[in-house]
Design a protein around this motif. Structure first.
Motif, PDB file in Angstrom:
ATOM      1  N   LEU A 128       0.814  -1.471  -0.110  1.00  0.00           N
ATOM      2  CA  LEU A 128      -0.106  -0.128   0.000  1.00  0.00           C
ATOM      3  C   LEU A 128       0.827   1.267  -0.037  1.00  0.00           C
ATOM      4  N   GLY A 129       2.082   1.192   0.788  1.00  0.00           N
ATOM      5  CA  GLY A 129       2.914   2.363   0.704  1.00  0.00           C
ATOM      6  C   GLY A 129       3.387   2.439  -0.793  1.00  0.00           C
ATOM      7  N   ASN A 130       3.708   1.489  -1.481  1.00  0.00           N
ATOM      8  CA  ASN A 130       4.143   1.628  -3.049  1.00  0.00           C
ATOM      9  C   ASN A 130       2.914   2.174  -3.722  1.00  0.00           C
ATOM     10  N   ALA A 131       1.741   1.626  -3.518  1.00  0.00           N
ATOM     11  CA  ALA A 131       0.571   2.344  -4.280  1.00  0.00           C
ATOM     12  C   ALA A 131       0.340   3.746  -4.104  1.00  0.00           C
ATOM     13  N   VAL A 132       0.755   4.256  -3.200  1.00  0.00           N
ATOM     14  CA  VAL A 132       0.605   5.703  -2.725  1.00  0.00           C
ATOM     15  C   VAL A 132       1.759   6.580  -3.409  1.00  0.00           C
ATOM     16  N   ILE A 133       3.061   5.852  -3.474  1.00  0.00           N
ATOM     17  CA  ILE A 133       4.235   6.319  -3.985  1.00  0.00           C
ATOM     18  C   ILE A 133       3.748   6.545  -5.646  1.00  0.00           C
ATOM     19  N   ASP A 134       3.165   5.452  -6.103  1.00  0.00           N
ATOM     20  CA  ASP A 134       3.015   5.311  -7.741  1.00  0.00           C
ATOM     21  C   ASP A 134       2.021   6.588  -7.911  1.00  0.00           C
ATOM     22  N   ARG A 135       0.911   7.037  -7.145  1.00  0.00           N
ATOM     23  CA  ARG A 135       0.243   7.846  -7.433  1.00  0.00           C
ATOM     24  C   ARG A 135       0.580   9.552  -7.027  1.00  0.00           C
ATOM     25  N   PHE A 136       1.722   9.401  -5.983  1.00  0.00           N
ATOM     26  CA  PHE A 136       2.275  10.645  -5.637  1.00  0.00           C
ATOM     27  C   PHE A 136       3.740  10.506  -5.487  1.00  0.00           C
ATOM     28  N   PRO A 137       4.631  10.456  -6.772  1.00  0.00           N
ATOM     29  CA  PRO A 137       5.902  10.558  -6.496  1.00  0.00           C
ATOM     30  C   PRO A 137       6.777  10.984  -5.840  1.00  0.00           C
ATOM     31  N   ASP A 138       6.351  12.297  -5.455  1.00  0.00           N
ATOM     32  CA  ASP A 138       7.198  13.285  -4.726  1.00  0.00           C
ATOM     33  C   ASP A 138       6.959  13.018  -3.289  1.00  0.00           C
ATOM     34  N   ILE A 139       5.992  12.263  -2.941  1.00  0.00           N
ATOM     35  CA  ILE A 139       5.724  12.365  -1.406  1.00  0.00           C
ATOM     36  C   ILE A 139       6.834  11.549  -0.766  1.00  0.00           C
ATOM     37  N   LYS A 140       7.138  11.867   0.657  1.00  0.00           N
ATOM     38  CA  LYS A 140       8.145  11.328   1.496  1.00  0.00           C
ATOM     39  C   LYS A 140       7.630  10.498   2.440  1.00  0.00           C
ATOM     40  N   VAL A 141       8.443   9.187   2.594  1.00  0.00           N
ATOM     41  CA  VAL A 141       7.914   8.284   3.623  1.00  0.00           C
ATOM     42  C   VAL A 141       8.611   8.576   5.007  1.00  0.00           C
ATOM     43  N   GLN A 142       7.979   8.631   6.175  1.00  0.00           N
ATOM     44  CA  GLN A 142       8.880   8.663   7.306  1.00  0.00           C
ATOM     45  C   GLN A 142       8.218   8.012   8.275  1.00  0.00           C
ATOM     46  N   MET A 143       9.003   7.098   8.882  1.00  0.00           N
ATOM     47  CA  MET A 143       8.351   6.082   9.940  1.00  0.00           C
ATOM     48  C   MET A 143       8.233   6.707  11.162  1.00  0.00           C
ATOM     49  N   LYS A 144       8.752   7.714  11.714  1.00  0.00           N
ATOM     50  CA  LYS A 144       8.780   8.174  13.119  1.00  0.00           C
ATOM     51  C   LYS A 144       7.985   9.700  13.047  1.00  0.00           C
ATOM     52  N   LYS A 145       6.661   9.578  13.432  1.00  0.00           N
ATOM     53  CA  LYS A 145       6.012  10.831  13.691  1.00  0.00           C
ATOM     54  C   LYS A 145       5.718  11.468  12.089  1.00  0.00           C
ATOM     55  N   PRO A 146       5.152  10.780  11.467  1.00  0.00           N
ATOM     56  CA  PRO A 146       4.833  11.481   9.928  1.00  0.00           C
ATOM     57  C   PRO A 146       3.703  12.187  10.172  1.00  0.00           C
ATOM     58  N   ASP A 147       3.479  13.252   9.234  1.00  0.00           N
ATOM     59  CA  ASP A 147       2.520  14.047   8.993  1.00  0.00           C
ATOM     60  C   ASP A 147       1.123  13.152   8.945  1.00  0.00           C
ATOM     61  N   ILE A 148       1.145  12.272   8.085  1.00  0.00           N
ATOM     62  CA  ILE A 148      -0.236  11.394   7.809  1.00  0.00           C
ATOM     63  C   ILE A 148       0.301  10.052   8.072  1.00  0.00           C
ATOM     64  N   ASN A 149      -0.598   9.442   9.051  1.00  0.00           N
ATOM     65  CA  ASN A 149      -0.285   7.896   9.274  1.00  0.00           C
ATOM     66  C   ASN A 149      -1.756   7.299   8.804  1.00  0.00           C
ATOM     67  N   LEU A 150      -1.614   6.499   7.755  1.00  0.00           N
ATOM     68  CA  LEU A 150      -2.731   6.003   7.106  1.00  0.00           C
ATOM     69  C   LEU A 150      -2.663   4.668   7.687  1.00  0.00           C
ATOM     70  N   ARG A 151      -3.877   4.345   8.589  1.00  0.00           N
ATOM     71  CA  ARG A 151      -4.008   2.913   9.324  1.00  0.00           C
ATOM     72  C   ARG A 151      -4.832   2.220   8.501  1.00  0.00           C
ATOM     73  N   VAL A 152      -4.543   1.044   8.225  1.00  0.00           N
ATOM     74  CA  VAL A 152      -5.189   0.027   7.398  1.00  0.00           C
ATOM     75  C   VAL A 152      -5.555  -1.207   8.329  1.00  0.00           C
ATOM     76  N   GLU A 153      -6.723  -1.499   8.667  1.00  0.00           N
ATOM     77  CA  GLU A 153      -6.871  -2.872   9.505  1.00  0.00           C
ATOM     78  C   GLU A 153      -7.909  -3.765   8.829  1.00  0.00           C
ATOM     79  N   ILE A 154      -7.325  -5.142   8.634  1.00  0.00           N
ATOM     80  CA  ILE A 154      -7.977  -6.219   7.908  1.00  0.00           C
ATOM     81  C   ILE A 154      -8.923  -6.903   8.986  1.00  0.00           C
ATOM     82  N   ARG A 155     -10.190  -6.952   8.694  1.00  0.00           N
ATOM     83  CA  ARG A 155     -10.858  -7.480   9.727  1.00  0.00           C
ATOM     84  C   ARG A 155     -11.795  -8.667   9.131  1.00  0.00           C
ATOM     85  N   ILE A 156     -12.466  -9.313   9.934  1.00  0.00           N
ATOM     86  CA  ILE A 156     -13.319 -10.336   9.219  1.00  0.00           C
ATOM     87  C   ILE A 156     -14.367  -9.978   8.216  1.00  0.00           C
TER      88      ILE A 156
END
Length: 402
Positions: A128-156
């Protein structure tokens, strides 16, 4: 954004051990009452968090209401999508398209509750991170305290996406600590005291003393409007109007001026305690702040408290006026409180009240009064209303609720 669910996280409830379930059930009940105008919302309270299924209800209206429910630490509005990799990739791209302005950093935080899903959490983070970068090539990944933390939960039942964490009111669910009677004047302090009591789980009922024609209908309505401001924190608050004219006239006619306030407050406390007993309350609450007025010196409190053994909790006792005003402004009661409609305490305030009243004098002056008869007549005339944030039910004679 059109959300399908709100995920609620508990705060202090997580420390409650064997009582945890009862606290969670009380919180669920309070949430349902607060959202009573949204009948399609379904509340599912689980051990670690609560899920609100919106079923098409307006999330933008629900979110501010949820922020006022005590017992909620924070919550995240979520979007539900199909559990399919391609659907998820498009969903995260669409979400980022709405919130990314071109300067923020981001990360994906995936969690797989459904372990049968084709990718585990680490794989999802990468995909999913790669999918975001594909759409927004200039976006920066930051693992600690990012501006946007997009949470994805797979439930039943589906995949859920969220990016906001909205702070709740914290504290304990109202009702978990029992019931207290709040002596509600029209001033700044008592609504703040009620707010703090509810934050510690106390269900409050507002007791207001009215002395018509000396106090006006506007003064009574002001007290009800203050109760409305507190109602969103629980859903509904009982408002009890106490007829106090006869008692104040008798005190004025039979007691020296310096003791008017002391004996008036003793009568208020007697009546509040009688109401508490009838309504199965445990404590009395008021907005007294040490040294603010003559009846709030330690000597006066001792003289006034003598009429009851019921615990009296004073949440703002050690706060100064500016601190109380700051909270009143935050909970939106200040502008109402300063409206110039006087309550019965200010109408009958003597020019030189005793700040160190003597109990022997108090007892002597009270012998001139028919305390039992006046209390009986006042109790017979009580009126009770259920006040919510949006509407009030019609007044009903109190006797029907005993």
């Amino acid at each position: 954004m059109n959300y399908s669910e709100i995920m609620v996280r508990y705060g202090e409830l997580s420390t409650k051990g064997k009582n945890r379930r009862s606290f969670i059930m009380q919180l669920a009940s309070n949430v349902k009452r607060t959202l009573a105008d949204y009948p399609h919302v379904k509340v599912h309270a689980e051990r670690d968090r609560m899920h609100l299924l919106l079923n098409g209800e307006n999330s933008q209206e629900i979110i501010p209401k949820l922020q006022k429910v005590f017992g909620i630490q924070n919550f995240s509005p979520s979007i539900r999508v199909e559990k399919d990799i391609e659907v998820l990739k498009k969903a995260v791209q669409d979400v980022m398209a709405e919130i990314y302005t071109g300067v923020e950093t981001f990360k994906i935080t995936a969690k797989r509750s459904d372990h049968s899903f084709v990718q585990d959490s680490n794989q999802l983070n990468l995909t999913l991170g790669n999918a975001v970068i594909d759409r927004f090539p200039d976006i920066k990944v930051q693992m600690k305290k990012p501006d946007i933390n997009l949470r994805v939960e797979i439930r039943i039942d589906g995949a859920y996406l969220s990016y906001e964490t909205i702070q709740g009111a914290a504290g304990l669910p109202v009702g978990t600590s029992g019931k207290g009677m709040l002596m509600l004047s029209g001033g700044i302090d008592s609504p703040v005291a009620g707010y703090f009591a509810m934050k510690r789980g106390v269900e409050i009922e507002a007791v207001h003393f009215a002395s018509p024609p000396y106090t006006s209908e506007q003064a009574l309505q002001k007290a009800k409007d203050l109760t409305k401001k507190l109602a969103p924190y629980v859903g509904s608050i009982q408002f009890i109007e106490v007829p106090f004219t006869e008692i104040q006239e008798e005190i004025k006619n039979r007691v020296p001026q310096g003791y008017w306030m002391t004996i008036t407050r003793r009568m208020m406390l007697r009546l509040t305690d009688a109401i508490r007993e009838a309504r199965h309350g445990l404590i009395i609450l008021n907005g007294e702040s040490l040294g603010q007025v003559a009846s709030q010196t330690l000597h006066s409190m001792v003289a006034i408290n003598e009429v009851t053994n019921t615990p009296i909790v004073r949440p703002v006792a050690t706060m100064d006026k500016l601190e109380i005003i700051e909270v009143a402004e935050a909970i939106d009661t200040f502008e109402l409180s300063v409206q110039p409609f006087e309550d019965c305490c200010t109408i009958f305030a003597p020019p030189q009240p005793k700040t160190r009243p003597r109990l022997d004098k108090v007892h002597q002056y009270e012998e001139r009064l028919d305390i039992e008869g006046m209390m009986e007549r006042a109790m017979a005339g009580l009126k009770l209303e259920a006040i919510t944030a949006n509407q009030e039910k019609a007044a009903t004679e109190f006797a029907e609720f005993l």
